[in-house]
Design a protein around this motif. Structure first.
Motif, PDB file in Angstrom:
ATOM      1  N   PRO C  35       0.810  -1.230   0.000  1.00 28.44           N
ATOM      2  CA  PRO C  35       0.000   0.000   0.000  1.00 28.44           C
ATOM      3  C   PRO C  35       0.839   1.274   0.000  1.00 28.44           C
ATOM      4  O   PRO C  35       0.282   2.354  -0.231  1.00 28.44           O
ATOM      5  CB  PRO C  35      -0.823  -0.115   1.296  1.00 28.44           C
ATOM      6  CG  PRO C  35      -0.075  -1.057   2.154  1.00 28.44           C
ATOM      7  CD  PRO C  35       0.644  -2.004   1.233  1.00 28.44           C
ATOM      8  N   SER C 255     -11.298   6.903 -11.046  1.00 21.45           N
ATOM      9  CA  SER C 255     -10.476   6.068 -10.183  1.00 21.45           C
ATOM     10  C   SER C 255     -10.726   4.597 -10.456  1.00 21.45           C
ATOM     11  O   SER C 255     -11.715   4.228 -11.069  1.00 21.45           O
ATOM     12  CB  SER C 255     -10.817   6.372  -8.724  1.00 21.45           C
ATOM     13  OG  SER C 255     -12.196   6.128  -8.504  1.00 21.45           O
ATOM     14  N   GLY C 259      -6.026   1.368  -7.281  1.00 18.37           N
ATOM     15  CA  GLY C 259      -5.331   2.491  -6.657  1.00 18.37           C
ATOM     16  C   GLY C 259      -4.960   3.597  -7.631  1.00 18.37           C
ATOM     17  O   GLY C 259      -4.363   4.600  -7.238  1.00 18.37           O
ATOM     18  N   TRP C 274      -0.961   6.918  -8.803  1.00 20.78           N
ATOM     19  CA  TRP C 274      -1.218   5.551  -8.332  1.00 20.78           C
ATOM     20  C   TRP C 274      -0.698   5.347  -6.920  1.00 20.78           C
ATOM     21  O   TRP C 274       0.448   5.671  -6.625  1.00 20.78           O
ATOM     22  CB  TRP C 274      -0.553   4.537  -9.272  1.00 20.78           C
ATOM     23  CG  TRP C 274      -0.586   3.121  -8.749  1.00 20.78           C
ATOM     24  CD1 TRP C 274      -1.696   2.399  -8.414  1.00 20.78           C
ATOM     25  CD2 TRP C 274       0.534   2.257  -8.475  1.00 20.78           C
ATOM     26  NE1 TRP C 274      -1.354   1.154  -7.970  1.00 20.78           N
ATOM     27  CE2 TRP C 274       0.027   1.026  -8.003  1.00 20.78           C
ATOM     28  CE3 TRP C 274       1.917   2.408  -8.611  1.00 20.78           C
ATOM     29  CZ2 TRP C 274       0.842  -0.043  -7.643  1.00 20.78           C
ATOM     30  CZ3 TRP C 274       2.731   1.339  -8.255  1.00 20.78           C
ATOM     31  CH2 TRP C 274       2.193   0.131  -7.784  1.00 20.78           C
ATOM     32  N   SER C 275      -1.549   4.858  -6.075  1.00 19.77           N
ATOM     33  CA  SER C 275      -1.158   4.410  -4.735  1.00 19.77           C
ATOM     34  C   SER C 275      -2.268   3.507  -4.241  1.00 19.77           C
ATOM     35  O   SER C 275      -3.439   3.879  -4.261  1.00 19.77           O
ATOM     36  CB  SER C 275      -0.961   5.618  -3.806  1.00 19.77           C
ATOM     37  OG  SER C 275      -0.402   5.172  -2.584  1.00 19.77           O
ATOM     38  N   PRO C 276      -1.919   2.273  -3.819  1.00 24.33           N
ATOM     39  CA  PRO C 276      -2.960   1.242  -3.655  1.00 24.33           C
ATOM     40  C   PRO C 276      -3.877   1.371  -2.434  1.00 24.33           C
ATOM     41  O   PRO C 276      -4.912   0.715  -2.401  1.00 24.33           O
ATOM     42  CB  PRO C 276      -2.158  -0.064  -3.556  1.00 24.33           C
ATOM     43  CG  PRO C 276      -0.811   0.259  -4.091  1.00 24.33           C
ATOM     44  CD  PRO C 276      -0.572   1.695  -3.738  1.00 24.33           C
ATOM     45  N   LEU C 278      -6.795   2.416  -0.348  1.00 27.39           N
ATOM     46  CA  LEU C 278      -8.092   3.009  -0.727  1.00 27.39           C
ATOM     47  C   LEU C 278      -8.851   3.525   0.492  1.00 27.39           C
ATOM     48  O   LEU C 278      -8.752   2.977   1.579  1.00 27.39           O
ATOM     49  CB  LEU C 278      -8.958   1.958  -1.421  1.00 27.39           C
ATOM     50  CG  LEU C 278      -8.362   1.216  -2.605  1.00 27.39           C
ATOM     51  CD1 LEU C 278      -9.385   0.233  -3.173  1.00 27.39           C
ATOM     52  CD2 LEU C 278      -7.882   2.189  -3.682  1.00 27.39           C
ATOM     53  N   ASN C 283     -11.551   4.951  -3.400  1.00 22.01           N
ATOM     54  CA  ASN C 283     -10.615   5.825  -4.099  1.00 22.01           C
ATOM     55  C   ASN C 283      -9.279   5.877  -3.356  1.00 22.01           C
ATOM     56  O   ASN C 283      -9.241   5.855  -2.127  1.00 22.01           O
ATOM     57  CB  ASN C 283     -11.199   7.240  -4.200  1.00 22.01           C
ATOM     58  CG  ASN C 283     -12.507   7.250  -4.983  1.00 22.01           C
ATOM     59  OD1 ASN C 283     -12.579   6.753  -6.101  1.00 22.01           O
ATOM     60  ND2 ASN C 283     -13.564   7.780  -4.368  1.00 22.01           N
ATOM     61  N   SER C 284      -8.184   5.961  -4.118  1.00 21.06           N
ATOM     62  CA  SER C 284      -6.850   5.982  -3.532  1.00 21.06           C
ATOM     63  C   SER C 284      -6.671   7.188  -2.605  1.00 21.06           C
ATOM     64  O   SER C 284      -6.856   8.338  -3.015  1.00 21.06           O
ATOM     65  CB  SER C 284      -5.812   6.058  -4.660  1.00 21.06           C
ATOM     66  OG  SER C 284      -4.538   6.385  -4.147  1.00 21.06           O
ATOM     67  N   GLY C 287      -3.708   9.141  -3.728  1.00 22.75           N
ATOM     68  CA  GLY C 287      -4.003   9.636  -5.072  1.00 22.75           C
ATOM     69  C   GLY C 287      -4.845  10.899  -5.041  1.00 22.75           C
ATOM     70  O   GLY C 287      -4.532  11.897  -5.704  1.00 22.75           O
TER      71      GLY C 287
END
Lengths: 303, 303, 303, 303
Positions: C35, C255, C259, C274-276, C278, C283-284, C287
């Motif tokens: 993450p 989204s 991510g 991008w970033s996993p 949530l 939604n990220s 992000g």
């Protein structure tokens, strides 16, 4: 059947659950009651009355009043009444507005708050004094001339009545309110405030066990109408727990947030149980348990 | 009571409404039936059978099968069954997904399609052959070894079964499906396709009039379970018209879109009526009318 | 504007929230991602590309694919497409069936799952190979011939796809599915499985910043259609958080539960972050935070 | 750009739809307006004003007032305001109670009636005179000291205000109402009754085109807050047609049932169009058409 012995056995059986559940707190006046109180009464169609515990203690009848206002309006209005209110179970909590919007201001049944407001509105139009008509009827059927409103409860209902005001204005916006909203609400709040004992109520619902015949032998409802009121009680009498109540108890019944429940065994007797601790759906925990035990012990059930 | 005379009088009374309503068209195989067909049968707990009209003509039992799969699953699973399905009226059409989402994949009751799929899934796990168990039970109770599935109907159900597939996958997404979805659906479709006559069904529901006792004297359900099944029929047996049915007929009943309705008078008899014309909520127009007349004429009702 | 410097500042600013939120777990293959990963890229309409962090690392694009299938279907079908799907925000989670029932099988918009299934169905009919058409388009726009499906992800989607199967069968029951349900689902699952980097996606959404013009100068959408896709992204692109996203970020965006988020600044650039991890609405976390910072730092916003 | 020429062209283009739609009839005072009336005005951030048709004719601003009360409350309360009202599109009609129940008395956004009642309640607490504060602000921004309430409209709103009363009491039942319900309703009804012309309103929304700066150069909102109000207008400004409006017009806008619509082109101008014929979702038919034409002709859009 030795009803007194059965009631004694029921009393023993429910002791473990007394005090369970939560007393209604939506109005302060109700929140002060001891949740461990318990009473139960049975009044046969022949006129005999049996009771245990606090069966002569008056409590706030709250939504139980809805059975009687329905019967009084139906006796005067007949089937025309059903143009303004349905007779289907709601599947939702007693004070929900959701279904009312989907169904254009016609409440699902006379036992959710919205439906009872419509009935009160109708009874007010038919009699000019909805709450007075109700009180006089209950005094006559219970044989207790002291049955009366509790002004403290009524005032507390009015003060904390935003949800009921919302329901009434919402129906008025759909044209389903004949009288002025404040007038209907006042009668409704007073009707809910009536104080009666288990003995009073067991006798007062006797006309439903006697297929529509009142205590004095005169007729309030036709045989068919009495069956109809019992049917509506069975399918809609305990809010979103009507299925569970029918499943466990198997009798037409109606609960109130004061902790009372009335039930009817057609041709045989009226029942009333009272214990203030409520379950999550607003029904008396010990009350439902007591009726469950009673029907199991006696084998009496409509099914 | 002279049941044959009563049935004859009912038949006369319903003639004006025969042909009213619309035959179910959601599967082509059902749409071909003549809407003016009408039959009715009564089977007493003592074993006497009475009938009028097309009472020996087999028709597609459809959702009436749900009563029997519930009883069969309950007899094997007991109260554990209720962890996977509720017992409250839904207040929504029989194939709605809305409530299922709000209630996280637990259907409201065993008589909406979603609930019946859960029951079929459970019965499949408990017996390894849900549809076969059902057929054998119905043959035994009706005393008719010719009771069988209609493969044309079953295939038509499968072909037009998108809604039921949606329901099953939806419940599977909440983890409320033990077997594979296609397997459950196949058993469900076949169960709905069973062809039986009014005579067969009036006899087959006798165990609910006999408090759980089967035709051969053995016991399927406890007295308490039989009461429970009757209660669920009364509150949930006719889709979103359960309140109306209880109000008019006042008996536990279950309808199917093939036009059949069964009803139970505890301690007395099983009833079945058939006429394919349906009202807007999927219940036989002439069927409800006939049961209404029957209870009015005889004064028999649970209320 | 010195985009590289801005991106660097954004990266610094989001470090505290990296690792916040929860990685999507509805399919096992997604749950394995770290993450704390973070990347961001910006591709100008002139063709320059900037990036930070893991901006060249491929991730599962998931619902971001819905923007491209919409554009591809719209370019072929024109306004006829809107007969089968709406363009209003749903106000509900991305996989809800409730609204679909109230609105008779017409999904609210192309970016909830039901709507994307309809678009996939349509694109399948229009091209004979929905997923292949999508992959080829994304390879061309990103300039990366290695863009491809991830078969492990696709298989995992299929295995855990009960909810999407329910949606597709439900729409089929309303007649809003042209191809066979399994075929549509397979293309849909594969489309979601595409693996792309921030750089790939920032470039691939460039046609929306260039008012419909593709990377090779040809036209996919009319100016008006490009505006329409951007509008639908703004009002519906981030599930039931579209209002919040518009409020904080003020850009059309979409989204995915992998991510990723793409965003468009018309006439200027495409963005992808991008970033996993949530948030509760899928939604990220990092992000959204990064895009919020980016628009605040640059003053770039459509409002 | 020659705005006057563009407006003239828009006027020509909308002539065919003038008179389409239905004038609002929920209060009698609105029903008397001629549906063929049409006016449009544009006020640039530099201070120039252009207009066509009935652009100097005052009309009832109704829900357009909600933009200004939101801005006034936000300028005083900041982000704390969002604890009492959301900022997501509702997906439901402007006066629905359904969502309010599911979301426990917190309205979806400030532009549905429930949300505007909360904003009025808050502004009343913050200023002691919500309607007066609004009127003074609109006089100042429009430069028209004659802007005033229409007491006939206000009285008509109050008389037919059952739905709004229901909304207010419903929120009060959840504790989301600080002042007394009748006080809040009175201010709300008066605010809706304000009469302004297209010229007045195009100027009055200039602060949203100027990133928060008022007509006199002082600051009402921060740049970020102005962006936020524009974003909420785009996602929630036209009831359950917000997606369609964004799709066709592509500008932040807010409509009222009096037939007016304001729209903002950030950094450039405020717009107002008026024509009383409404579509099924309560937006001016000719008004939406005019804005659609305007953005198509000029290529001005935020997307």
């Amino acid at each position: 059947m030795d009803y007194q012995a059965v009631l004694a056995e029921v009393w023993d059986a429910v002791r473990p659950v007394l005090g369970q559940g939560r007393v209604a707190t939506y109005i302060p006046a109700l929140a002060a009651v001891d949740p461990r109180r318990f009473g139960m009464a049975l009044a046969t169609v022949e006129g005999d009355v049996y009771g245990i515990g606090d069966w002569r203690e008056p409590f706030s009848i709250q939504s139980i009043s809805k059975v009687f206002t329905l019967a009084l309006a139906l006796s005067r209005d007949g089937d025309a009444l059903w143009r303004r209110v349905g007779k289907e179970p709601s599947g939702n909590p007693f004070n929900s507005l959701v279904q009312l919007e989907y169904e254009q201001g016609i409440p699902r049944n006379p036992f959710i708050n919205a439906g009872a407001l419509v009935i009160t509105d109708r009874l007010q139009r038919l009699t000019g004094d909805s709450r007075g008509t109700l009180r006089d009827f209950l005094r006559a059927e219970s044989g207790n001339p002291l049955v009366d409103f509790d002004p403290v409860i009524a005032a507390s209902e009015a003060e904390h009545g935003h949800r009921n005001r919302a329901l009434a204005h919402f129906m008025a916006s759909y044209g389903n309110m004949e009288s002025a909203v404040p007038e209907v609400l006042e009668h409704y709040f007073w009707q809910c405030s009536l104080a009666m004992s288990c003995a009073d109520l067991a006798k007062a619902c006797g006309f439903l066990a006697r297929h529509g015949q009142r205590a004095d032998g005169s007729r309030l409802l036709t045989r068919s109408q009495a069956k109809q009121v019992n049917a509506v009680m069975l399918t809609c009498g305990t809010y979103d727990a009507a299925g569970e109540f029918a499943y466990r108890v198997g009798l037409p019944g109606k609960s109130g947030v004061g902790g009372g429940i009335i039930a009817v065994i057609p041709n045989r007797c009226g029942l009333c149980v009272w214990s203030p601790g409520l379950d999550a759906r607003g029904n008396s925990v010990a009350g439902v348990e007591a009726l469950d035990r009673f029907t199991t012990l006696t084998g009496l059930s409509i099914f």
